[in-house]
Enzyme design. Structure first.
Site, PDB file in Angstrom:
ATOM      1  N   ASP A   9       0.854  -1.181   0.000  1.00 53.68           N
ATOM      2  CA  ASP A   9       0.000   0.000   0.000  1.00 53.68           C
ATOM      3  C   ASP A   9       0.894   1.236   0.000  1.00 53.68           C
ATOM      4  O   ASP A   9       1.804   1.354   0.834  1.00 53.68           O
ATOM      5  CB  ASP A   9      -0.905   0.032   1.239  1.00 53.68           C
ATOM      6  CG  ASP A   9      -1.984  -1.044   1.210  1.00 53.68           C
ATOM      7  OD1 ASP A   9      -2.037  -1.804   0.215  1.00 53.68           O
ATOM      8  OD2 ASP A   9      -2.761  -1.123   2.173  1.00 53.68           O
ATOM      9  N   ASP A 131     -14.875  -4.225  -1.351  1.00 49.89           N
ATOM     10  CA  ASP A 131     -14.497  -4.229   0.063  1.00 49.89           C
ATOM     11  C   ASP A 131     -15.736  -3.899   0.889  1.00 49.89           C
ATOM     12  O   ASP A 131     -16.515  -3.004   0.543  1.00 49.89           O
ATOM     13  CB  ASP A 131     -13.391  -3.219   0.310  1.00 49.89           C
ATOM     14  CG  ASP A 131     -12.151  -3.519  -0.526  1.00 49.89           C
ATOM     15  OD1 ASP A 131     -11.978  -4.688  -0.929  1.00 49.89           O
ATOM     16  OD2 ASP A 131     -11.359  -2.598  -0.767  1.00 49.89           O
TER      17      ASP A 131
END
Length: 250
Positions: A9, A131
């Site tokens: 990330d 998500d």
């Protein structure tokens, strides 16, 4: 066959992890992104999952130079997302060397457009990132880096995308993400029940090799590994070994 997939990330060009998707609860790691990707490749990884966290909120590819450097030199197939708002964004990432484009917010807000991309670029080039967090008896789908609520639910969209020919689904339980509390295996059983043709990448909460083994035995196609690898809980080589044993046992 279950594939362990390391995750990087990016925020401001740095390797970070968030806690439950909260941008105010960030851990920054002292790894250079390209070198970290190369280390994962040396340990046996074949795919890498990259998220532009800045882009997920802004809709711009703020970490594109770093992503391009990883795709060009790490020796890994890269799936990447964060900031995809239109088809031009898909083309930009494919042109940057990304093998699969991960689409999140727009997959929730504009499913018809994303279904068209699946038809145009092929199901192997698009990964749906749905998500989710469980609220009021439903699997809700927040967008914009998990900061905006949307009316559609996971159960609304999975049958639609299955009919549209989608192949790859990345599904994160947001309440487990970055927490090291274990994956939500019930979520992946639920997904398999309503969308059995999708190849699911499980994400969120993986903390141990036992977690990796459990997900592999459950039959997911991939396991996203973030904080556990960064903190040295186990190695990429270890994860590959346990998934190989689990696959052999199935």
């Amino acid at each position: 066959m279950t594939l362990p997939i390391p995750a990087i990330d990016l925020r401001d060009g740095k390797v970070v992890r968030l806690f439950k998707g909260d941008y105010e609860q960030q851990t920054t790691f002292a790894f250079e992104p390209v070198e970290l990707a190369r280390r994962y490749a040396a340990d046996g990884a074949t795919w890498l999952h990259v998220v532009d966290l800045d882009g997920a909120r802004s809709g711009q590819f703020e970490n594109l130079p770093t992503l391009m450097a990883i795709a060009a030199s790490a020796g890994l197939a890269v799936q990447a997302g964060g900031g995809i708002r239109d088809e031009e964004g898909v083309r930009r990432l494919l042109d940057a060397g990304v093998a699969r484009v991960v689409v999140g917010s727009i997959a929730i807000r504009e499913p018809e457009a994303v279904a068209a991309w699946i038809g145009r670029y092929g199901a192997e080039r698009i990964v749906l990132a749905l998500d989710t967090r469980f609220r009021d008896g439903e699997w809700r789908l927040p967008s914009a880096g998990w900061t905006a609520e949307e009316p559609r639910t996971l159960d609304d969209l999975l049958p639609f995308y299955m009919e549209a020919g989608a192949r790859h689904l990345l599904c994160t339980d947001i309440d487990r993400d970055g927490t090291m509390t274990g994956p939500n295996t019930a979520l992946y059983r639920h997904v398999a029940a309503i969308a059995p043709t999708l190849r699911v990448q499980a994400s969120g909460g993986v903390r141990s090799l036992a977690d990796v083994t459990g997900l592999a035995l459950q039959g997911v196609a991939g396991v996203i590994l973030g904080r556990a690898l960064l903190q040295g809980e186990f190695s990429m080589a270890d994860a590959l070994a346990v998934t190989a044993r689990a696959d052999a046992a199935c």
